[in-house]
Scaffold this motif. Structure first.
Motif, PDB file in Angstrom:
ATOM      1  N   TYR A  69       0.886  -1.192  -0.122  1.00  0.00           N
ATOM      2  CA  TYR A  69       0.095   0.024  -0.060  1.00  0.00           C
ATOM      3  C   TYR A  69       0.743   1.351   0.006  1.00  0.00           C
ATOM      4  N   ARG A  70       0.319   2.221  -0.661  1.00  0.00           N
ATOM      5  CA  ARG A  70       1.051   3.586  -0.489  1.00  0.00           C
ATOM      6  C   ARG A  70      -0.438   4.302  -0.176  1.00  0.00           C
ATOM      7  N   ARG A  71      -0.327   5.173   0.804  1.00  0.00           N
ATOM      8  CA  ARG A  71      -1.242   6.079   1.495  1.00  0.00           C
ATOM      9  C   ARG A  71      -1.126   7.300   1.173  1.00  0.00           C
ATOM     10  N   SER A  72      -2.056   8.407   0.625  1.00  0.00           N
ATOM     11  CA  SER A  72      -1.938   9.529   0.708  1.00  0.00           C
ATOM     12  C   SER A  72      -2.271  10.008   2.060  1.00  0.00           C
ATOM     13  N   THR A  73      -1.779  10.792   2.971  1.00  0.00           N
ATOM     14  CA  THR A  73      -2.002  11.289   4.415  1.00  0.00           C
ATOM     15  C   THR A  73      -3.137  11.897   4.455  1.00  0.00           C
ATOM     16  N   GLY A  83       5.411  18.103  11.041  1.00  0.00           N
ATOM     17  CA  GLY A  83       5.873  18.760  12.218  1.00  0.00           C
ATOM     18  C   GLY A  83       6.620  17.725  12.942  1.00  0.00           C
ATOM     19  N   LEU A  84       6.480  16.728  12.979  1.00  0.00           N
ATOM     20  CA  LEU A  84       7.421  15.720  13.293  1.00  0.00           C
ATOM     21  C   LEU A  84       8.697  16.127  13.191  1.00  0.00           C
ATOM     22  N   LYS A  85       8.801  16.063  11.977  1.00  0.00           N
ATOM     23  CA  LYS A  85      10.241  16.406  11.432  1.00  0.00           C
ATOM     24  C   LYS A  85      10.949  17.596  11.894  1.00  0.00           C
ATOM     25  N   GLU A  86      10.217  18.538  12.504  1.00  0.00           N
ATOM     26  CA  GLU A  86      10.546  19.864  13.007  1.00  0.00           C
ATOM     27  C   GLU A  86      10.802  19.467  14.618  1.00  0.00           C
ATOM     28  N   GLY A  87      10.511  18.572  14.969  1.00  0.00           N
ATOM     29  CA  GLY A  87      10.212  18.309  16.646  1.00  0.00           C
ATOM     30  C   GLY A  87       9.158  18.687  17.139  1.00  0.00           C
ATOM     31  N   LYS A  88       7.949  18.904  16.662  1.00  0.00           N
ATOM     32  CA  LYS A  88       6.868  19.367  17.419  1.00  0.00           C
ATOM     33  C   LYS A  88       5.608  18.585  17.006  1.00  0.00           C
ATOM     34  N   PHE A  89       4.416  18.674  17.854  1.00  0.00           N
ATOM     35  CA  PHE A  89       3.319  17.862  17.431  1.00  0.00           C
ATOM     36  C   PHE A  89       2.411  19.097  16.979  1.00  0.00           C
ATOM     37  N   GLY A 203       9.662  12.089   9.118  1.00  0.00           N
ATOM     38  CA  GLY A 203       8.179  12.740   9.019  1.00  0.00           C
ATOM     39  C   GLY A 203       7.370  11.481   9.367  1.00  0.00           C
ATOM     40  N   SER A 204       7.885  10.561  10.349  1.00  0.00           N
ATOM     41  CA  SER A 204       6.992   9.582  10.836  1.00  0.00           C
ATOM     42  C   SER A 204       6.996   9.638  12.446  1.00  0.00           C
ATOM     43  N   ILE A 205       5.881   8.961  12.803  1.00  0.00           N
ATOM     44  CA  ILE A 205       5.596   8.833  14.265  1.00  0.00           C
ATOM     45  C   ILE A 205       7.000   8.330  14.960  1.00  0.00           C
ATOM     46  N   THR A 206       7.691   7.645  14.409  1.00  0.00           N
ATOM     47  CA  THR A 206       9.097   6.781  14.775  1.00  0.00           C
ATOM     48  C   THR A 206       9.934   7.967  14.872  1.00  0.00           C
ATOM     49  N   ASP A 207       9.988   9.100  14.382  1.00  0.00           N
ATOM     50  CA  ASP A 207      10.849  10.249  14.724  1.00  0.00           C
ATOM     51  C   ASP A 207      10.980  10.480  16.397  1.00  0.00           C
ATOM     52  N   VAL A 208       9.702  10.197  16.876  1.00  0.00           N
ATOM     53  CA  VAL A 208       9.962  10.393  18.421  1.00  0.00           C
ATOM     54  C   VAL A 208      10.254   8.832  18.712  1.00  0.00           C
ATOM     55  N   LEU A 209      11.404   8.777  19.489  1.00  0.00           N
ATOM     56  CA  LEU A 209      11.987   7.372  19.903  1.00  0.00           C
ATOM     57  C   LEU A 209      11.019   6.823  21.103  1.00  0.00           C
TER      58      LEU A 209
ATOM     59  N   GLN B 127      -3.667  -6.277  13.689  1.00  0.00           N
ATOM     60  CA  GLN B 127      -2.822  -5.144  13.444  1.00  0.00           C
ATOM     61  C   GLN B 127      -3.167  -4.069  12.602  1.00  0.00           C
ATOM     62  N   THR B 128      -4.042  -4.588  11.574  1.00  0.00           N
ATOM     63  CA  THR B 128      -4.587  -3.664  10.349  1.00  0.00           C
ATOM     64  C   THR B 128      -5.750  -3.052  10.694  1.00  0.00           C
ATOM     65  N   ILE B 129      -6.118  -3.088  12.163  1.00  0.00           N
ATOM     66  CA  ILE B 129      -7.250  -2.361  12.338  1.00  0.00           C
ATOM     67  C   ILE B 129      -6.833  -0.914  13.152  1.00  0.00           C
ATOM     68  N   PHE B 130      -5.338  -0.909  13.377  1.00  0.00           N
ATOM     69  CA  PHE B 130      -4.912   0.309  13.991  1.00  0.00           C
ATOM     70  C   PHE B 130      -4.809   1.440  12.879  1.00  0.00           C
ATOM     71  N   GLU B 131      -4.870   2.570  13.181  1.00  0.00           N
ATOM     72  CA  GLU B 131      -4.665   3.855  12.499  1.00  0.00           C
ATOM     73  C   GLU B 131      -3.509   3.541  11.684  1.00  0.00           C
ATOM     74  N   PRO B 132      -3.363   3.551  10.400  1.00  0.00           N
ATOM     75  CA  PRO B 132      -2.422   3.176   9.515  1.00  0.00           C
ATOM     76  C   PRO B 132      -1.104   4.113   9.693  1.00  0.00           C
ATOM     77  N   VAL B 133      -1.346   5.310   9.830  1.00  0.00           N
ATOM     78  CA  VAL B 133      -0.091   6.380   9.706  1.00  0.00           C
ATOM     79  C   VAL B 133       0.489   6.635  10.636  1.00  0.00           C
ATOM     80  N   ILE B 134      -0.097   6.715  12.024  1.00  0.00           N
ATOM     81  CA  ILE B 134       0.708   7.003  13.222  1.00  0.00           C
ATOM     82  C   ILE B 134       0.881   5.943  14.137  1.00  0.00           C
ATOM     83  N   GLU B 135      -0.298   4.892  13.861  1.00  0.00           N
ATOM     84  CA  GLU B 135      -0.110   3.847  14.970  1.00  0.00           C
ATOM     85  C   GLU B 135       0.464   2.580  14.447  1.00  0.00           C
ATOM     86  N   GLN B 136       0.239   2.016  13.387  1.00  0.00           N
ATOM     87  CA  GLN B 136       0.698   0.840  12.720  1.00  0.00           C
ATOM     88  C   GLN B 136       2.290   0.823  12.810  1.00  0.00           C
ATOM     89  N   PRO B 137       2.718   2.056  12.527  1.00  0.00           N
ATOM     90  CA  PRO B 137       4.289   1.963  12.309  1.00  0.00           C
ATOM     91  C   PRO B 137       4.974   1.526  13.920  1.00  0.00           C
TER      92      PRO B 137
END
Lengths: 216, 384
Positions: A69-73, A83-89, A203-209, B127-137
């Motif tokens: 999958y590729r998703r447009s966010t 914002g995450l890239k810049e260190g803010k929420f 630019g991902s949620i994993t930018d926050v460790l 796992q795929t029921i979680f929000e895909p952009v900020i929870e699944q990762p």
């Protein structure tokens, strides 16, 4: 015990479209003998018990669901990830109910109106609830080290339900906790985000460790 | 609107790795249901309403078509409802809409699940029921959110794991009396606490199993119901209620949406004081704490259910018998089928067909299921 695993013959695969043949042979290889002894055991157990007819030989066919999958966010999450890239929420605020919305959305589900005021939050907040994961997505595999996870509620965003102690709303996200002994974690504990070095952020949620306790 | 009754019910065994195909399971449950209504011919069924959780379990898209033939829907309308774990009770609620509206005199409600095929474990699909952009990762497991909710619930009412574990002891013991149960057992609180920690505070025995199974009930309008059976069980209240999918923005300590759904269903059924008027409770119990959490919502009093459990009131011989069937923890959890099993249990209890599981003097019962990402409450109120 009579459980038979279906495998695809080479000549069958040769006659198929390359992509499909590849998928089927991968299915056979990757699904492999998967749990065949468990199926056999289950069949044996059911045979003595269930009232309705059971198959003499249980045939198990492999199947692999191969998709990417590729998703447009969208408007809101794109700004959040940038914002995450810049260190803010990055969040939004509803002009109707005044709630801060993180994860952000461009509409308020309470007031059902468009929301277009953007705000920034440091990400400091409190542990709303936590737990200690001993497994990841595969429940059969134990994590090498149990991981504390938590819902973080961001400072100054809580809305209390009238006449009760319960929280009607708080901006918040799911994440991991770090720099903390699991025994020390408490609900209500103050935490702050620990960011990856700026050059490593994508630019991902994993930018926050993880979120770590605010000491002192 | 017309009054609607359950006039029959049937189910397959709940098992892990049931060797039958999904259509075979469905057909068996439907056949048992029709046999229960005095061998009623499928010709007298006006339509079918079915429920099953994510297509990914069967690995087969548009899986409503699995039920077409097996539920006898050829030449009739079939509709599928899907609200995750809440689907089973939502099916009964939607079935009620069909018959109460006057458009259907009889309606078959069928729910099934086959969770065994995905390998290595159905959990990966959750796992795929979680929000895909900020929870699944973050690599979550469904049990994570339950553990988070359980911890918050424990904090709110200062509950011990020992007390919560008693739900597993009670429900697995109740299931010993259920002919189709997967996990009926005599266990102790110690067994639960000593079972493997999955995601603290959730241990293995706090969790219902993955299962295969199917359940069917037959609904009928009042005049038809009276012709078909002497023991109709009336569905007098139905409601579903949602909360926000943004579960990290909510307080998980109290299922407000279950409370709102229950209040609406009670109003419809003319129930003013559920604590006094309801005789049998079938709250949704995929996890031990969930039975208490949901019962809090159904009773409308946060923190009351754990107190009742402590006093032994939730046992089959207590004042508030909860999950006398054995629930999902004991009978098994083929997701959509498990919810409908709870409605079927009300039928068996209120028509005095529950055998060894029978709760004495059962006149009014409440069944509830819950699902999606912890935000759907579906409730039915039944009366004999």
């Amino acid at each position: 015990m009579s459980v038979r695993l279906v495998k695809f013959r080479r000549e069958t695969l040769a006659g198929l479209d390359e992509g499909l043949a590849g998928l089927l042979s991968r299915a056979t290889a990757e699904v492999g003998e998967g749990r065949i002894s468990s199926w056999a055991k289950a069949l044996e157990e059911v045979k003595g018990r269930t009232e309705f007819e059971v198959p003499e030989t249980l045939v198990v066919t492999p199947y692999l669901f191969d998709f990417r999958y590729r998703r447009s966010t969208g408007v809101a999450l794109t700004r959040f990830l940038e914002g995450l890239k810049e260190g803010k929420f990055v969040g939004t605020r509803c002009s109707g109910c005044g709630r801060v919305l993180i994860p952000p959305r461009t509409f308020c589900e309470w007031c059902f109106r468009r929301v277009d005021e953007w705000i920034e939050h440091s990400g400091e907040g409190e542990v709303a609830t936590y737990s200690i994961a001993h497994i990841g997505t595969n429940p059969k595999v134990r994590l090498p080290r149990p991981e504390p996870i938590a819902v973080i509620w961001f400072e100054g965003t809580k809305v209390l339900r009238p006449n009760s102690k319960t929280v009607a709303h708080a901006a918040g996200i799911l994440h991991r906790l770090g720099e903390v002994d699991p025994q020390e974690i408490r609900i209500g504990m103050r935490v702050r985000p620990v960011w990856r070095p700026k050059e490593e952020r994508v630019g991902s949620i994993t930018d926050v460790l993880y979120f770590a306790p605010v000491r002192g | 609107m017309r009054r609607v009754a359950i006039v029959g019910a049937g189910m397959t065994d709940f098992r892990s790795m049931l060797p039958h195909s999904s259509p075979e399971m469905i057909r068996e449950a439907v056949k048992r249901c029709l046999d229960d209504v005095g061998s009623l011919s499928i010709r007298y069924v006006d339509g079918v309403l079915c429920a099953s959780a994510p297509d990914a379990f069967d690995g087969y898209h548009d899986k409503v078509s699995i039920a077409n033939e097996a539920a006898g829907a050829i030449g009739k309308p079939i509709t599928r409802v899907f609200v995750g774990g809440g689907s089973g009770v939502a099916a009964a609620v939607s079935g009620w809409y069909h018959v109460a509206s006057g458009l259907f005199d009889t309606l078959l409600v069928v729910a099934w699940e086959k969770m065994s095929p995905p390998y290595p474990h159905a959990q990966k699909l959750f796992q795929t029921i979680f929000e895909p952009v900020i929870e699944q990762p973050l690599g979550p497991n469904l049990i994570w959110i339950f553990a988070l909710e359980m911890r918050r619930y424990m904090e709110a009412h200062n509950l011990s794991k020992e007390l919560i574990a008693e739900v597993a002891v009670k429900n697995k013991a109740n299931a010993l009396d259920h002919p189709h149960a997967q996990l009926g057992a005599k266990i102790t609180v110690e067994d639960v606490l000593r079972s493997e920690v999955m995601v603290w505070p959730v241990n293995r025995l706090d969790i219902s199993p993955t299962s295969d199974g199917a359940v069917a009930i037959l609904l009928a309008s009042e005049d038809v119901a009276r012709k078909l059976t002497d023991t109709p069980v009336w569905i007098d209240g139905v409601a579903t209620c949602l909360d926000s999918q943004y579960w990290t923005n909510r307080d998980l300590a109290f299922p407000y949406y279950v409370y709102l759904a229950a209040q609406k269903a009670y109003r419809m059924a003319g129930i003013k004081n559920p604590l006094k008027e309801v005789d049998v409770w079938e709250p949704y119990d995929p996890f031990t704490y969930k039975e208490l959490h949901h019962l809090d919502g159904l009773l409308g009093k946060p923190g009351l259910a754990p107190k009742l459990l402590k006093e032994g009131q939730l046992h089959r011989d207590g004042d508030y018998p909860a999950s006398p069937s054995g629930g999902l923890l004991g009978v098994g959890n083929p997701i959509a089928a498990a919810g409908l099993m709870k409605v079927a249990e009300l039928y068996w209890q209120l028509s005095e067909r529950a055998g060894k599981r029978q709760v004495p003097n059962a006149y009014v019962g409440v069944a509830q299921a819950w699902g999606d990402l912890m935000q759907v409450g579906t409730v039915v109120v039944c009366r004999r």
